[in-house]
Enzyme design. Sequence first.
Site, PDB file in Angstrom:
ATOM      1  N   ASP A 161      -0.233   5.063   1.045  1.00  0.00           N
ATOM      2  CA  ASP A 161      -0.461   5.956   2.190  1.00  0.00           C
ATOM      3  C   ASP A 161      -0.489   5.167   3.487  1.00  0.00           C
ATOM      4  O   ASP A 161      -1.208   4.177   3.618  1.00  0.00           O
ATOM      5  CB  ASP A 161      -1.770   6.728   2.001  1.00  0.00           C
ATOM      6  N   ASP A 221       0.859  -1.178   0.000  1.00  0.00           N
ATOM      7  CA  ASP A 221       0.000   0.000   0.000  1.00  0.00           C
ATOM      8  C   ASP A 221       0.899   1.234   0.000  1.00  0.00           C
ATOM      9  O   ASP A 221       2.104   1.144   0.280  1.00  0.00           O
ATOM     10  CB  ASP A 221      -0.905  -0.036   1.239  1.00  0.00           C
TER      11      ASP A 221
END
Length: 270
Positions: free
Chosen positions: A14, A12
Amino acid sequence: MESTTIDYWLTDMDGVLVHENKAIPGAADLIAQWRDQQKPFLVLTNNSIYTPRDLSARLSRSGIEVPEDQIWTSALATATFLRDQAPGGSAFVIGEAGITTAMHEAGFVMTDVEPDFVVLGETRTYSFEAITRAIRLINAGARFIATNPDVTSPSTEGPLPATGAVAAMITAATNRQPYVIGKPNPMMFRSAMNKLGAHSKRTAMIGDRMDTDVVAGIEAGLHTILVMTGIADKNEIARYPFQPKQILESVADLIDKGASNASSSKKKGS
């Protein structure tokens, strides 16, 4: 986990690599390590606003070098899925450059006249007129697709309504639920693995959320790693009946210290 057992990496963005556009310590070094070791990887995001080129530039400004072809967004996953469903099809799209570019590149015609699909992506300028048109097209038979389920997105002023919130409004008006492509749908990960040519047993997913990254990773059969630099904390983790394979303080814990030292020496000598 033996490092040799993982040949492919998904991560991922953020909360794992960056936080409020600042690199999380260790993130740049981990990406550099993967590139030095020629480990295939993709950076994933549910955000469908931006193109991979935009996101690559954003990461670069934070000091993290990720080529645009190693970024996989919910917009790309959506366009890939729809191309498989209806090659050369048509769609009425609500969203910004991330989703409109992906749909064009997948061979779709954008139209508000009898489209095959209504595709709802994220945007900062939701139009009441466009939402009304989407409702009428869905009622007329267009299939309803959403890039991601996030009901809010962050901003410096506070939370903003996002794709999931607008999808709920359209659902209330049409009595039609969208098919949602982004996390926690494991299809997001499977399409990313297809891009890499990866096998689930040799692929790891790094995330900061139990309700999207970890559950989707488990359902896709991946080695799941939760880092504590984003949303999740110990109380949050304890709420769920499933657990990740590993819980780490940050991605810095995945750096091979020997490789890191060699890389540092190389930089000093250059």
